[in-house]
Motif scaffolding. Structure first.
Motif, PDB file in Angstrom:
ATOM      1  N   LYS A 155     -25.746  31.799 -27.701  1.00  0.00           N
ATOM      2  CA  LYS A 155     -24.473  31.640 -28.421  1.00  0.00           C
ATOM      3  C   LYS A 155     -23.846  30.265 -28.192  1.00  0.00           C
ATOM      4  CE  LYS A 155     -21.091  33.632 -25.174  1.00  0.00           C
ATOM      5  NZ  LYS A 155     -21.907  33.706 -23.952  1.00  0.00           N
ATOM      6  N   GLU A 156     -24.376  29.519 -27.236  1.00  0.00           N
ATOM      7  CA  GLU A 156     -23.862  28.165 -26.990  1.00  0.00           C
ATOM      8  C   GLU A 156     -24.653  27.100 -27.750  1.00  0.00           C
ATOM      9  OE1 GLU A 156     -22.430  29.114 -22.405  1.00  0.00           O
ATOM     10  OE2 GLU A 156     -24.481  28.413 -22.780  1.00  0.00           O
ATOM     11  N   LEU A 157     -25.471  27.552 -28.696  1.00  0.00           N
ATOM     12  CA  LEU A 157     -26.299  26.609 -29.459  1.00  0.00           C
ATOM     13  C   LEU A 157     -25.963  26.664 -30.936  1.00  0.00           C
ATOM     14  CD1 LEU A 157     -29.811  27.499 -27.958  1.00  0.00           C
ATOM     15  CD2 LEU A 157     -28.310  25.621 -27.262  1.00  0.00           C
ATOM     16  N   SER A 158     -26.224  25.565 -31.651  1.00  0.00           N
ATOM     17  CA  SER A 158     -26.073  25.556 -33.110  1.00  0.00           C
ATOM     18  C   SER A 158     -27.242  26.316 -33.738  1.00  0.00           C
ATOM     19  CB  SER A 158     -26.065  24.120 -33.617  1.00  0.00           C
ATOM     20  OG  SER A 158     -27.372  23.588 -33.536  1.00  0.00           O
ATOM     21  N   VAL A 162     -40.004  20.785 -28.652  1.00  0.00           N
ATOM     22  CA  VAL A 162     -38.944  20.945 -29.664  1.00  0.00           C
ATOM     23  C   VAL A 162     -37.683  20.146 -29.268  1.00  0.00           C
ATOM     24  CG1 VAL A 162     -39.757  23.197 -30.449  1.00  0.00           C
ATOM     25  CG2 VAL A 162     -38.024  23.092 -28.650  1.00  0.00           C
ATOM     26  N   ARG A 163     -37.833  19.290 -28.245  1.00  0.00           N
ATOM     27  CA  ARG A 163     -36.763  18.392 -27.805  1.00  0.00           C
ATOM     28  C   ARG A 163     -35.497  19.139 -27.398  1.00  0.00           C
ATOM     29  NH1 ARG A 163     -38.632  14.128 -32.412  1.00  0.00           N
ATOM     30  NH2 ARG A 163     -40.467  13.496 -31.259  1.00  0.00           N
ATOM     31  N   MET A 164     -35.711  20.200 -26.614  1.00  0.00           N
ATOM     32  CA  MET A 164     -34.573  21.015 -26.169  1.00  0.00           C
ATOM     33  C   MET A 164     -34.573  21.187 -24.646  1.00  0.00           C
ATOM     34  SD  MET A 164     -32.584  22.015 -28.672  1.00  0.00           S
ATOM     35  CE  MET A 164     -31.776  23.490 -28.070  1.00  0.00           C
ATOM     36  N   ALA A 165     -35.296  20.328 -23.930  1.00  0.00           N
ATOM     37  CA  ALA A 165     -35.428  20.495 -22.480  1.00  0.00           C
ATOM     38  C   ALA A 165     -34.064  20.553 -21.788  1.00  0.00           C
ATOM     39  CB  ALA A 165     -36.280  19.371 -21.898  1.00  0.00           C
ATOM     40  N   GLU A 166     -33.116  19.723 -22.237  1.00  0.00           N
ATOM     41  CA  GLU A 166     -31.825  19.677 -21.525  1.00  0.00           C
ATOM     42  C   GLU A 166     -30.927  20.878 -21.831  1.00  0.00           C
ATOM     43  OE1 GLU A 166     -31.284  16.518 -24.809  1.00  0.00           O
ATOM     44  OE2 GLU A 166     -32.900  17.697 -23.940  1.00  0.00           O
ATOM     45  N   PHE A 167     -31.384  21.764 -22.734  1.00  0.00           N
ATOM     46  CA  PHE A 167     -30.586  22.954 -23.073  1.00  0.00           C
ATOM     47  C   PHE A 167     -31.102  24.220 -22.376  1.00  0.00           C
ATOM     48  CE2 PHE A 167     -29.972  19.935 -26.465  1.00  0.00           C
ATOM     49  CZ  PHE A 167     -28.637  20.055 -26.793  1.00  0.00           C
ATOM     50  N   ALA A 168     -32.050  24.038 -21.457  1.00  0.00           N
ATOM     51  CA  ALA A 168     -32.751  25.186 -20.866  1.00  0.00           C
ATOM     52  C   ALA A 168     -31.825  26.235 -20.266  1.00  0.00           C
ATOM     53  CB  ALA A 168     -33.742  24.694 -19.814  1.00  0.00           C
ATOM     54  N   LYS A 169     -30.687  25.798 -19.690  1.00  0.00           N
ATOM     55  CA  LYS A 169     -29.818  26.747 -18.985  1.00  0.00           C
ATOM     56  C   LYS A 169     -28.778  27.391 -19.883  1.00  0.00           C
ATOM     57  CE  LYS A 169     -30.154  25.137 -14.231  1.00  0.00           C
ATOM     58  NZ  LYS A 169     -30.677  23.743 -14.279  1.00  0.00           N
ATOM     59  N   ARG A 170     -28.663  26.937 -21.108  1.00  0.00           N
ATOM     60  CA  ARG A 170     -27.647  27.501 -22.005  1.00  0.00           C
ATOM     61  C   ARG A 170     -28.061  28.881 -22.505  1.00  0.00           C
ATOM     62  NH1 ARG A 170     -24.839  23.265 -25.847  1.00  0.00           N
ATOM     63  NH2 ARG A 170     -24.768  21.482 -24.446  1.00  0.00           N
ATOM     64  N   PHE A 209     -32.922  36.663 -27.469  1.00  0.00           N
ATOM     65  CA  PHE A 209     -32.205  37.641 -26.651  1.00  0.00           C
ATOM     66  C   PHE A 209     -30.890  37.017 -26.199  1.00  0.00           C
ATOM     67  CE2 PHE A 209     -36.768  38.610 -25.846  1.00  0.00           C
ATOM     68  CZ  PHE A 209     -36.792  39.824 -26.524  1.00  0.00           C
ATOM     69  N   PRO A 210     -29.738  37.611 -26.596  1.00  0.00           N
ATOM     70  CA  PRO A 210     -28.448  36.955 -26.323  1.00  0.00           C
ATOM     71  C   PRO A 210     -28.101  36.871 -24.837  1.00  0.00           C
ATOM     72  CG  PRO A 210     -28.116  39.142 -27.299  1.00  0.00           C
ATOM     73  CD  PRO A 210     -29.594  38.870 -27.339  1.00  0.00           C
ATOM     74  N   HIS A 211     -28.613  37.829 -24.045  1.00  0.00           N
ATOM     75  CA  HIS A 211     -28.231  37.867 -22.634  1.00  0.00           C
ATOM     76  C   HIS A 211     -29.168  37.043 -21.754  1.00  0.00           C
ATOM     77  CE1 HIS A 211     -31.262  40.884 -23.460  1.00  0.00           C
ATOM     78  NE2 HIS A 211     -31.593  40.846 -22.178  1.00  0.00           N
ATOM     79  N   MET A 212     -30.127  36.353 -22.369  1.00  0.00           N
ATOM     80  CA  MET A 212     -31.057  35.532 -21.581  1.00  0.00           C
ATOM     81  C   MET A 212     -30.821  34.062 -21.882  1.00  0.00           C
ATOM     82  SD  MET A 212     -34.822  37.131 -21.962  1.00  0.00           S
ATOM     83  CE  MET A 212     -35.164  38.847 -21.696  1.00  0.00           C
ATOM     84  N   SER A 213     -31.035  33.211 -20.882  1.00  0.00           N
ATOM     85  CA  SER A 213     -30.920  31.770 -21.089  1.00  0.00           C
ATOM     86  C   SER A 213     -32.035  31.311 -22.032  1.00  0.00           C
ATOM     87  CB  SER A 213     -31.047  31.030 -19.764  1.00  0.00           C
ATOM     88  OG  SER A 213     -32.391  31.124 -19.303  1.00  0.00           O
ATOM     89  N   VAL A 214     -31.878  30.104 -22.533  1.00  0.00           N
ATOM     90  CA  VAL A 214     -32.903  29.505 -23.376  1.00  0.00           C
ATOM     91  C   VAL A 214     -34.262  29.543 -22.661  1.00  0.00           C
ATOM     92  CG1 VAL A 214     -33.680  27.213 -24.146  1.00  0.00           C
ATOM     93  CG2 VAL A 214     -31.381  28.047 -24.757  1.00  0.00           C
TER      94      VAL A 214
END
Ligand code: ATP
Ligand code: MG
Length: 355
Positions: free
Chosen positions: A133-136, A122-130, A88-93
């Motif tokens: 569209k801010e991810l690869s 999945v080793r993405m804990a530090e990306f939780a707030k992104r 969902f593009p409008h929701m954070s990770v």
């Protein structure tokens, strides 16, 4: 947690199109099974009937012995991951991963614990707030995996989940998926049309062709003992030598195939595939033959091309009857275009294909 999965006589037709012929397939609890096959062979159709997104024309699906054919998708305990991550593009990770848990009305504490655990996995804990569209692409696919793992389904279906990623990232994600399968212990059914991906990931491969199963087996079963021409051609590089049987047997009583301009001993265990007077096809993988002096081998040829592959070399040979053969050889042998060579191999490393 994991579950045994069974498709029994499952089939799908769309009008006159047969998307899947009646098919039986059992996936063991905790197994990693891959559906491999060319485009249009019925992989997605089979997967979607397991998930419940597509209703079968006939047959049934069982999970741990329970008939779930008429159970709605959300109640089968199955998780799905698709090629398009569909975040969902409008929701954070974090909210993306939490979504399914909230839908399932878990408590706040449960949701928080499950999301944090899935993101860590999945080793993405530090990306939780992104935001997505801010991810690869690879990071987005990891979030899609986390979203599925978070509610701990006992069966996970993945339809070409790495299809949108470039080669390097895909290979990295393959080892991630293998690790995650081990950590979760869930039953995985994974769709791909990439044979290398299937060979590296799977406990077993279900090879599909034209709306039916061609062969099911371990990666080495399919590579070393393909049951059909299609299986031999689809997995790995194959030399298919065609010819007829010699009336005379070899020194140890082995059958002899007249092919590629030579007399080729067949494996002793090929008797069941032999049909007198018919043409036969022998599968010789590129790594089986050894180069020897001309007329010291089963067949002779002239080197027509040499391609370097880093650790080893692929040699293309024109055989005396005009057929072509590819052989792998060590670089130290420094093969040259125009050299005449003979080839020998252990007959038991070759497979006589059923006609
Ligand atoms: N909704 C549909 N209506 C009509 N025909 C369909 C439908 N879905 C699939 N088919 C047909 O069923 C066959 C199998 O399709 P399926 O999507 O299962 O193939 P696939 O193996 O997943 O292929 P790909 O690798 O391209 O994803 C194809 O011939 C396809 O055109
Ligand atoms: Mg598909």
């Amino acid at each position: 947690m994991n579950s045994k999965l069974e498709a029994i006589g499952i089939a799908k037709r769309y009008g006159d199109t047969v998307a899947l012929e009646p098919t039986d397939l059992a996936v063991q609890a905790g197994e990693f099974l891959t559906l491999l096959g060319p485009s249009g062979s019925g992989k997605t159709t089979l997967l979607q009937m397991i998930s419940g997104l597509v209703a079968p024309s006939e047959g049934r699906i069982e999970i741990d012995g329970r008939d779930v054919t008429h159970v709605e998708p959300g109640k089968r305990g199955i998780g799905m991951v698709f090629q398009s991550y569909a975040l969902f593009p409008h929701m954070s990770v974090w909210d993306n991963v939490a979504y399914g848990l909230r839908m399932r009305r878990r408590t706040r504490d449960d949701v928080r614990a499950a999301v944090d655990e899935a993101l860590a996995m999945v080793r993405m804990a530090e990306f939780a707030k992104r935001f997505p569209k801010e991810l690869s692409g690879g990071q987005q696919q990891r979030i899609a995996l986390a979203r599925c793992f978070a509610y701990r389904p006992s069966v996970i279906l993945l339809d070409e989940p790495l299809g949108a990623l470039d080669k390097k990232l895909r290979e990295h994600m393959q080892s991630e998926i293998r690790r995650l399968h081990k950590e979760l212990g869930a039953t995985f059914v994974y769709v791909t049309h990439d044979q290398d991906e299937a060979l590296t990931l799977s406990d077993r491969i279900c090879l599909m062709n034209q709306a039916r199963i061609e062969q099911v087996g371990t990666p080495s079963d399919l590579y070393d003992r393909p049951a059909t021409r299609f299986a031999a051609g689809f997995i790995g590089h194959s030399n298919l030598l065609e010819g007829s049987l010699d009336a005379a047997r070899g020194k140890s009583g082995e059958p002899i195939l007249l092919a590629a301009g030579g007399r080729i001993p067949l494996p002793m265990n090929s008797a069941s595939a032999i049909v007198p007077a018919a043409r036969h096809t022998l599968l010789v993988r590129p790594e089986a033959p050894r180069l020897v002096e001309p007329s010291n081998g089963f067949v002779d040829g002239t080197i027509s091309d040499v391609v370097f592959f880093g650790s080893d070399t692929r040699v293309q040979l024109s055989m005396t009857d005009g057929s072509q053969l590819t052989v792998r050889c060590e670089r130290s042998l420094s093969p040259r275009i125009g050299d005449k060579v003979g080839l020998v191999w252990d007959p038991h490393r070759t497979t006589l294909l059923h006609a």
